[in-house]
Design a protein around this motif. Structure first.
Motif, PDB file in Angstrom:
ATOM      1  N   ALA A   1      36.655  35.008  50.725  1.00 22.43           N
ATOM      2  CA  ALA A   1      37.461  33.973  50.063  1.00 22.43           C
ATOM      3  C   ALA A   1      38.352  34.616  49.006  1.00 22.43           C
ATOM      4  O   ALA A   1      39.530  34.261  48.862  1.00 22.43           O
ATOM      5  CB  ALA A   1      36.538  32.933  49.426  1.00 22.43           C
ATOM      6  N   GLY A   2      37.784  35.570  48.278  1.00 19.81           N
ATOM      7  CA  GLY A   2      38.516  36.238  47.201  1.00 19.81           C
ATOM      8  C   GLY A   2      39.751  36.953  47.724  1.00 19.81           C
ATOM      9  O   GLY A   2      40.846  36.785  47.190  1.00 19.81           O
ATOM     10  N   VAL A   3      39.589  37.756  48.788  1.00 24.04           N
ATOM     11  CA  VAL A   3      40.740  38.521  49.267  1.00 24.04           C
ATOM     12  C   VAL A   3      41.789  37.595  49.884  1.00 24.04           C
ATOM     13  O   VAL A   3      42.986  37.833  49.780  1.00 24.04           O
ATOM     14  CB  VAL A   3      40.342  39.657  50.254  1.00 24.04           C
ATOM     15  CG1 VAL A   3      39.645  40.764  49.526  1.00 24.04           C
ATOM     16  CG2 VAL A   3      39.506  39.137  51.395  1.00 24.04           C
ATOM     17  N   ARG A   4      41.294  36.512  50.525  1.00 21.75           N
ATOM     18  CA  ARG A   4      42.258  35.547  51.066  1.00 21.75           C
ATOM     19  C   ARG A   4      43.103  34.989  49.920  1.00 21.75           C
ATOM     20  O   ARG A   4      44.318  34.908  50.007  1.00 21.75           O
ATOM     21  CB  ARG A   4      41.517  34.376  51.731  1.00 21.75           C
ATOM     22  CG  ARG A   4      41.043  34.706  53.125  1.00 21.75           C
ATOM     23  CD  ARG A   4      41.277  33.527  54.082  1.00 21.75           C
ATOM     24  NE  ARG A   4      41.097  33.972  55.448  1.00 21.75           N
ATOM     25  CZ  ARG A   4      39.904  33.922  56.071  1.00 21.75           C
ATOM     26  NH1 ARG A   4      38.839  33.422  55.472  1.00 21.75           N
ATOM     27  NH2 ARG A   4      39.799  34.392  57.297  1.00 21.75           N
ATOM     28  N   ALA A   5      42.377  34.647  48.849  1.00 22.32           N
ATOM     29  CA  ALA A   5      43.069  34.053  47.702  1.00 22.32           C
ATOM     30  C   ALA A   5      44.070  35.036  47.116  1.00 22.32           C
ATOM     31  O   ALA A   5      45.123  34.651  46.605  1.00 22.32           O
ATOM     32  CB  ALA A   5      42.044  33.641  46.645  1.00 22.32           C
ATOM     33  N   ASP A   6      43.748  36.343  47.207  1.00 22.80           N
ATOM     34  CA  ASP A   6      44.647  37.346  46.640  1.00 22.80           C
ATOM     35  C   ASP A   6      45.836  37.631  47.548  1.00 22.80           C
ATOM     36  O   ASP A   6      46.645  38.512  47.247  1.00 22.80           O
ATOM     37  CB  ASP A   6      43.890  38.659  46.394  1.00 22.80           C
ATOM     38  CG  ASP A   6      42.921  38.525  45.223  1.00 22.80           C
ATOM     39  OD1 ASP A   6      43.078  37.551  44.455  1.00 22.80           O
ATOM     40  OD2 ASP A   6      42.021  39.374  45.100  1.00 22.80           O
TER      41      ASP A   6
END
Lengths: 644, 733, 330
Positions: A153-158
């Protein structure tokens, strides 16, 4: 393996004529000039092999390549840990590639922790593509499920493009243990994504497993095809890095392998070493081939013994090499002093790593230049040369042996951890018997000859080798006269110092400066040495493309240095060395011109030619990247403008 | 080994002499292919020169030992592999020949196909496992007319290859070292210091970082270096050319590039004449090469002195060739396929065998008995060939081996020994493939020839020792201490009961196998048997009238495997007698029933008996003296024998030093160089007692670390302070 | 076997080396009375008796009084750096089986700064003759305690007496894997010193000879008791080992027949305190030598190097479609 020993590539040529045989929905591929791919996994999952294979396939299709290993410091790091990331970075392009490049375009991660490791290191391009194993979302351990979900989720958000790939699930269809098969599945995926030749890929797989059972080869071929099919069916990624066909016979290997082959080609028969990262793999490879040519790799009991063993062999007429890294070089210093004093030829290969002390064993730094030049006590002139490409790793050993035996000197070759594990194709060397060390001279010494009959002009003395009648003398590390008799008087000591120093001067007169890369004059000259050459020149090319008058000069011989460097420096507004070693940051409040500690080469250039040489460099344990060099150069240009 | 008893039922007798008869003892060997015996033989491709051939069954046994684990799975594998072995055996019996790995692959594929199992099934997997344990490979051959030639040629070639390796190692080593001398000399030349040579040696072909012209100028040396004198360079070049282009063996690694290399000599010949002629023709080459080799060995050690050695090599000829030098060159193989019939060839064979030359002669005999028409000749030409081996032993310096095909494996080590023998060697081998004995496999017939003493196995090895007892060996024959070997014959009697009887296997048994002798044989069925019939072996022992009353017979079987008695004519018994006679002579040579020894023994026994009767002490000369002690001196085992050495004492009063204990510490010689000196071992002695003062002597004694200087009495009474010195010297005298 | 023709012809040019052929132009500069003189003499005697060509003889040393010896020999010498004589000698020997290599080292050199090399040299068992000149003190640096100094020795670094028990070079050597020859000699019985040295030289493998050596300057009376009383010297003899001359046998009556393969007894002898053992403690000629094991099957030739390089390049080769891959027709 075929009987003629050519093993894998025999198939390549004929398969090339075959159009892409994979049945896939044709999708227009986006054409790229280059791409950087990383494959990271836990140690032991085969990501390195996957990366190397990808590079080999691309190289065989004509792409320029550069690969770097991503190595954990431990042998068996814990699974799923940031520190345990192991794998390979592959940079391939339409034209030649001379360095590791900047951040990666595409990353394949076998778990989210190793992905984090690369993200933390800043090695992935913002907005880059991430393919990640998705088996973790169904892991029985809720902590793992949560960690996986959070990172994804974090990398998608980034802003990264994330593809969750059911690697294990797909592999399980072909092999009982997916951990053992994933890498070939991923290789198939990557070949599909980059529109590589299917049969070249298959030939590579057959080559990797050539010594294994047919069953294993078949299983891996199936995995390759499965990865290929899966990517074609499920991914909207399709690139092509077009390449001209390979024009000359080439070989692909890493720097340490090239050093080892260089030792064989130089005709040296003895290598004495003590295990030390990152130099050891050169000795590993050498051990596997050296006995075939009747030679010996001696693993000594310590670094000192390795150096003195090599000195013994050299003294007895078989010029020897010792291979080490920084801490080992420190330990060998007394022995090197002996070789200098007694004028015994010796080749020392130092594959530099991060220091001081144990420092960064697996990582790169150009930190040993001063130690190589001035490490011992007293005045001990030695030749120091640095290699800047894989090809040079091979040829420099041959050169070093010849210089060592011509001048009866110690020659130190500086390589480093980034060259040690990086792979790059280069033109296949054609063996020349003149490379080999000449046989031991055993003819009688003329009656009037002395063991240290220094030639007044060059300082060179013909040495006597045990077995030569009439040549008996006692060689010593003590100050000695022309008869090799111990002599403590001032005049004799001074003469010895002069003659040993004179040899270095004599050699210096034969050196030629490399041509300046870029323009002959301009605003900024970047000077480098060793493995940074490719990155510096790539940065220069890019800067010049932007209209900046930036050039670079790369030094092979650091002791002695070729004449004419000062003349080149004077043609540029500013001069700055680019080095992968420590210098104090200028913006630190405590640092000023009086106390700023400079990078090694900058210090040497300033000392010799009284030129205001600045330096830029990092000692982060990583190869210098072209983009970072560009930024440093731009900053230097800005300050230059500010000064005007 | 299983065999069915022979039926001896009372069925009507077949017409005599129509169908071939066989000795009863051979009846058990019907269906040879089912048995695991010494054949097929695998001519192994090993490099060790020792295990040149091995029976297939031994190889398979080794494979099974390595792969067949105890338990049902292992047992299954064992059965499958043995089935494959049987297939190979049958295939070879049918004339198929090939390398073991090829036969294995082909026949195991057949086996799998016929078993109906899938590829990679258990049979496939097991055979594959076993194949991987197969450590040797080579041609698989059966026992037939070609066998002796194949085995011996293979063995000779293996030994030849081993010699070639040894030769190349030595010669290539010399070539390399001589080339090194020249190369090392070249490195001192101006050419080696020229820009081109320097650039070539530096390796960096695309790197402009060194100015080779400048480097060459830097290396222009101040002092001209010592170059090798021209005559030595010439000599080394000449020697190198000879060594590199030698025609004796194929070139090795270092001698591959020889522009005017001649074709390598062949060393296999089909007549002794050809071999001897060739060797004579090649002699100049041998001399040239041997000279070059010797010079090379001196040169590499820096020991060639023209003034000393040139004259020797100028006169070098045939007589200078030593066995050490000849041993380096190949031996010749002469293969005489069908015995020797040409009388000149026999002469040349003996010439070859009498020479010291390394010539291996193989005589293959296919027929021992020779033609019988019109009469069995006392000595046919073929029979003469068969005896050549026994005759060759008389030459003394030739290695001789006689054997039959069936015994080749048993004789393997001796055979290899013969091939390694430096001088001439004769191998006489009976193939068993006699055309006139149809229906009897060559293996059986050749075994029968040994068994019947018609063609005994023996070796004569001149290197084994100085006397016959060590040189001659008959031990490979069955039951070699008796006239004829005895065997148990199992059969069914008239009422079908199993019976067993001990039967001798004689020359007659062998002869009846041969069709040509059928006319001297009369087969008698059970009903015709009479009490006047006696076995041949017993009949031969009879003398006088019994000889005429009794009829000698051989136990035989007719084509229906019924037991018969084959009564033989005196043509056969005469030959059997001659054979027995020859055998006894061989036994004597081997020390079995030696007539001289028996006579001595008899005399001794007689003497002892008469001595016992007269109660006189035994003749002293006959018994070794055991109870008289020789006065042997008892010497300390650690002391070196030698005369007692007195210390280096000149006189009772003079100064002296225990020289042997001197540690060369220089104390005394520093006090006086004339008084004290060192001997050839650098140990001090008193060189001149008047070379110094008494004071110096005393001081030297005092300073000597090991106190071995004894000043004695002062020689010059005028010397001051003598009293004090004498007192000080007291401690050292 | 009779000698081959080459051997016979070679013997024609054999030179007759004398003691003086092994004496260098530099006169020994050891202190008068120093035991090193005896060792030098024994070595020169050995060279003469074995007729070792001076150009084929190499004496390697480290630093210290003992290590001056190569300067006094007319042979090739290598006077290296402190403690490193052994690895230098190993390097010399590894590709030069034709050279006779002697190592002269002292107790400081061998047992202290170079101790690691000592243990490993024993393990490598290369064909070297090692002479440990053990005078139990640092002489050249002016009297410091060495690892073999007796406990309580007052020296410049131990003014109140050496605190530790000395290291025993014999038992240490005997304890190392692959040990093949260990002997002890004393400089004051030169005949035995010579005999032991000869046995050591003839031994195939590393022969380690500890020579107890008197230092008149700093250890003046260290061995007086033993020098004066021959009965305190235990002479080891064996039919396979040392055999005594009658004149030596007469003086040194305290003899023991010792089987040089008897390791337990060798260890016991090595630990003797009251008596000084002299002779061959251990001799096992069957231990393989590293220089033989690593000798290499084939000589390094240009053709061989080319073959091997090509093999390796083939494994990592890339070639254009048009080019003939292996440079040969298929």
């Amino acid at each position: 393996m075929t009987s003629d020993g050519r093993q894998d590539f025999a198939g390549t040529a004929e398969f090339r004529h075959d159009p892409d045989p994979t049945p896939s929905r044709p999708r227009p591929a986006e054409v790229l000039a280059e791409s950087i791919v990383e494959i990271v996994s836990d140690s032991g999952e085969g990501a390195q092999r996957c990366g190397q294979s990808l590079a080999a396939i691309a190289a065989r299709m004509g792409n320029g390549i550069w690969t770097v290993e991503i190595i954990p410091a431990e042998i068996q790091p814990p699974h799923r840990s940031v520190a345990g990331a192991s794998g390979n970075r592959v940079r391939f392009a339409s034209g030649p590639v001379t360095n590791v490049g900047d951040a990666a375009d595409l990353v394949v991660a076998f778990n989210e922790q190793v992905l984090l490791s690369r993200l933390h290191a800043g090695e992935i391009k913002p907005g880059g593509t991430i393919l990640i194993e998705n088996a973790w979302q169904n892991d029985p351990d809720p902590a793992i499920v949560a960690a996986y979900a959070k990172v994804v989720a974090g990398v998608r958000a980034d802003g990264y493009r994330v593809y969750e790939v059911p690697m294990a699930a797909e592999c399980q269809k072909y092999v009982p243990d997916p951990r053992k098969g994933k890498n070939m599945f991923v290789l198939g995926m990557l070949c599909a994504i980059y529109s590589l030749d299917a049969e070249v890929a298959r030939a590579q797989v057959r080559f990797i497993f050539a010594k294994k059972d047919q069953k294993i080869i078949n299983a891996n071929l199936e995995l390759l095809d499965a990865g290929w099919a899966w990517a074609d069916a499920n991914l909207d990624l399709k690139y092509k890095v077009p390449a001209p066909p390979v024009a000359a016979r080439q070989v692909v290997m890493n720097g340490n392998a090239a050093l080892a082959l260089g030792v064989v080609a130089s005709g040296m028969e003895v290598c004495a070493m003590y295990p030390i990262t990152p130099a050891t793999s050169a000795s590993h490879y050498l051990s596997s081939i050296f006995e075939k040519v009747g030679c010996v790799v001696h693993q000594a009991e310590d670094e000192i013994s390795a150096a003195t063993f090599a000195i013994g062999a050299s003294y007895a007429g078989k010029c020897a090499v010792t291979i080490t890294s920084g801490p080992g070089l420190s330990l060998k210093q007394e022995a090197l002093g002996l070789a200098v004093m007694a004028e015994i030829p010796l080749v020392v290969i130092d594959v530099q790593r991060g220091g001081p002390s144990t420092g960064l064993p697996t990582k790169v730094e150009q930190g040993d230049l001063m130690a190589a030049m001035f490490g011992g006590h007293g005045d001990a002139p030695k030749v120091v040369m640095a290699v800047s490409s894989i090809e040079e790793c091979f040829y420099s050993v041959i050169t070093a042996r010849k210089i060592a035996e011509t001048f009866n000197m110690v020659v130190i070759i500086l390589s480093d951890a980034s060259l040690a594990t990086a792979q790059q194709p280069f033109e296949r060397p054609v063996f020349n018997p003149d490379w080999l060390a000449p046989p031991i001279n055993q003819s009688a010494v003329p009656e009037d000859a002395k063991p240290y009959d220094w030639d007044a002009r060059t300082g060179i003395a013909t040495r006597f080798i045990p077995g030569q009648p009439n040549g008996m003398h006692c060689l010593t590390g003590l100050a000695h006269d022309r008869d090799s008799h111990v002599a403590y008087d001032a005049a004799i000591n001074e003469e010895g110092l002069l003659q040993r120093s004179r040899k270095l001067a004599a050699f210096q007169t034969t050196l030629r400066l490399a041509p300046v890369f870029g323009g002959d004059d301009g605003d900024l000259l970047l000077i480098g040495w060793g493995s940074t050459k490719g990155a510096i020149e790539e940065a220069v090319t890019a800067l010049r493309a932007q209209g900046h008058k930036v050039s670079s000069l790369h030094l092979k011989y650091l002791q002695p240095m070729a004449s004419g460097i000062d003349a080149v420096m004077k043609r540029f507004g500013k001069v700055m060395t680019i080095e992968n070693n420590w210098n104090d940051p200028k913006d630190d409040p405590l640092i000023n011109d009086d106390n700023r500690r400079l990078s090694s080469l900058a210090l040497l250039l300033r000392a010799r030619w009284l030129v205001d040489v600045d330096c830029w460099g990092k000692a982060r344990g990583q190869p210098l990247k072209p983009s970072a060099i560009m930024q440093a150069a731009l900053a230097k240009l800005e300050t230059a403008e500010g000064e005007q | 080994m299983q065999h069915t008893p022979i039926a001896t039922g009372n069925a009507s007798a077949p017409p005599m002499s129509v169908a071939p008869l066989r000795p009863a003892l051979l009846a058990r060997y019907a269906g040879l292919e089912e048995l695991r015996y010494d054949y097929p033989l695998v001519l192994t491709e090993s490099m060790d020169g020792q295990h040149l051939f091995r029976p297939l069954s031994r190889i398979i046994d080794n494979v099974l030992r390595a792969t067949a684990t105890p338990g049902p799975a292992g047992e299954a594998l064992r059965q499958q592999v043995l089935r494959l072995e049987m297939r190979i055996r049958h295939a070879v019996a049918e004339g198929q020949e090939g390398r073991l790995s090829d036969l294995w692959r082909e026949l195991s594929a057949d086996l799998i196909r016929q078993s109906g199992e899938a590829p990679f099934g258990p049979l496939d997997t097991n055979l594959d496992t076993a194949r991987r344990a197969l450590k040797v490979d080579g041609l698989v051959i059966g026992c037939d007319a070609g066998t002796p030639g194949k085995v011996l040629t293979h063995a000779w070639e293996a030994v030849h290859a081993e010699r070639a390796r040894r030769f190349r190692k030595r010669v290539d080593g010399l070539i390399l070292r001589l080339s090194d001398i020249l190369k090392s000399d070249f490195m001192k030349s101006d050419e080696a210091h020229g820009p081109k040579a320097l650039e070539s040696a530096m390796g960096a072909h695309r790197d402009g970082s060194v100015d080779f012209g400048a480097l060459s100028a830097v290396l222009a040396r101040a002092r001209p270096e010592d170059r090798i004198p021209n005559d030595r360079v010439e000599r080394i070049r000449k020697v190198l050319a000879v060594l590199k282009c030698q025609p004796f063996y194929a070139p090795g690694r270092a001698s591959h590039f020889c522009a005017n290399r001649r074709e390598t000599y062949s060393y296999t010949f089909d007549s002794c004449s050809a071999a001897l002629d060739a060797l004579r023709e090649r002699l100049p080459d041998v001399l040239d090469f041997t000279k070059a080799l010797t010079i090379a060995e001196l040169e590499v050690e820096n020991k060639y002195r023209a003034e000393l050695h040139d004259p020797i090599f100028e006169q070098f000829d045939e007589s200078d060739l030593t066995s050490d030098q000849m041993g380096l060159l190949p031996s010749s193989l002469v293969f005489l396929r069908d015995g020797v019939t040409d009388p000149t060839e026999i002469t040349r064979a003996f010439e070859a065998l009498a020479s010291q030359l390394p010539i291996t002669i193989l005589i293959q005999t296919d027929d021992i008995l020779g033609a019988t028409s019109p009469e069995p000749p006392r000595a046919s030409l073929a029979a003469g060939t068969a005896r050549l081996a026994a005759m060759a032993m008389g030459l003394n310096n030739a290695f001789v081996l006689q054997s039959a095909s069936a015994h080749l494996y048993r004789m393997r080590d001796r055979l290899v020994g013969g091939l390694h023998f430096d001088g001439p060697a004769l191998f006489s081998i009976y193939s068993g493939a006699t055309a006139t004995a149809p229906g009897i496999p060559a293996y059986i017939l050749s075994a029968a020839a040994t068994e019947s003493r018609a063609f005994p196995s023996f070796t004569y090895d001149p290197t084994a020792g100085p006397d016959w007892a060590r040189r001659f060996d008959l031990s490979d024959n069955p039951q070699n201490d008796v006239d004829w070997p005895q065997h148990d014959l199992a059969f069914e009697d008239a009422i079908g009961q199993r019976q067993s009887e001990s039967v001798a296997f004689t020359f007659a048994d062998f002869a009846v196998c041969d069709q040509r002798y059928a006319r001297f044989c009369h087969s008698q069925t059970r009903v015709e048997w009479t009490t006047t019939m006696v076995p041949v072996c017993d009949w031969l022992k009879e003398t006088g009238a019994a000889e005429y009353l009794h009829k000698p017979y051989v136990c035989g079987v007719d084509p229906d495997d019924r037991m018969v008695r084959i009564v033989v004519d005196d043509k056969i018994t005469e030959a059997a007698r001659r054979c027995n006679d020859a055998w006894r002579r061989l036994q004597e040579l081997a020390g079995i029933n030696n007539s001289h020894a028996l006579k001595l023994l008899a005399d001794e026994r007689k003497a002892r008996e008469s001595a016992a009767r007269t109660a006189e002490p035994p003749a002293p000369s006959m018994v070794p003296v055991a109870d008289v002690q020789a006065p042997t001196p008892v010497v300390a085992s650690t002391a070196i024998d030698g005369p007692e050495v007195t210390p280096d004492k000149t006189s009772d009063d003079g100064p002296w030093i225990e020289t042997a204990r001197c540690t060369t510490c220089n104390e005394c010689t520093q006090i006086s160089k004339s008084l004290f000196a060192y001997n050839e071992n650098m140990q001090a002695y008193v060189a001149d007692p008047d070379g110094g003062t008494y004071r110096q002597l005393v001081e030297a004694a005092e300073s000597c670390q090991v106190s071995i200087i004894h000043p004695g009495k002062p020689r010059n009474p005028q010397e001051p302070n003598l009293d004090d010195l004498i007192e000080r010297a007291e401690a050292f005298n | 076997m009779t000698a081959s023709m080459s051997q016979c012809l070679m013997q024609m040019v054999q030179t007759d080396y004398q003691m003086s052929d092994y004496q260098s132009e530099i006169a020994p500069r050891w202190c008068a009375g120093c035991g090193d003189n005896a060792i030098l003499t024994a070595m020169q005697r050995l060279c003469r008796d074995e007729q070792l060509p001076p150009e084929k003889t190499v004496c390697v040393s480290g630093i210290g009084c003992s290590s001056r010896l190569p300067h006094y020999m007319n042979a090739y010498g290598f006077h290296g750096i402190h403690g490193r004589a052994l690895p230098i000698a190993e390097g010399i020997k590894i590709r030069r089986p034709d050279l006779n290599v002697f190592v002269t080292t002292g107790d400081g050199d061998n047992c202290s700064i170079g101790a690691a090399h000592w243990l490993h040299a024993i393990r490598y068992n290369m064909n070297l003759t090692v002479l440990l000149h053990d005078n139990q003190v640092y002489g050249l640096t002016k009297k410091q305690a060495s690892p073999t100094s007796p406990k309580g020795l007052k020296s410049n670094t131990t003014p109140y007496g050496a605190a530790l028990n000395p290291l025993n070079p014999l038992s240490v050597t005997l304890g190392v894997a692959n040990v093949s020859f260990v002997a002890q000699a004393v400089d004051w019985i030169p005949d035995l010193l010579y005999e032991i040295l000869r046995k050591a030289h003839q031994h195939r493998g590393l022969s380690f000879v500890r020579v107890l050596q008197r230092c008149p300057e700093f250890m003046g009376h260290r061995f007086d008791d033993w020098v004066r009383d021959p009965m305190k010297m235990r002479i080891l003899t064996h039919s396979d080992g040392l055999r005594l001359k009658p004149e030596v046998s007469r003086v040194y009556k305290n003899q023991e027949t010792h089987d040089p393969l008897d390791m337990p007894r060798a260890l016991a002898i090595a630990s003797m305190q009251e008596e000084i053992p002299v002779g061959i403690l251990y001799n096992d000629p069957s231990v393989p030598c590293y220089d033989d094991l690593r000798a290499g099957e084939r000589p390094n030739t240009p053709a061989l190097v080319k073959t091997v390089l090509d093999e390796e390049f083939d494994k990592v080769g890339i070639w254009p479609d048009s080019a003939d891959p292996a440079g040969s027709t298929e």
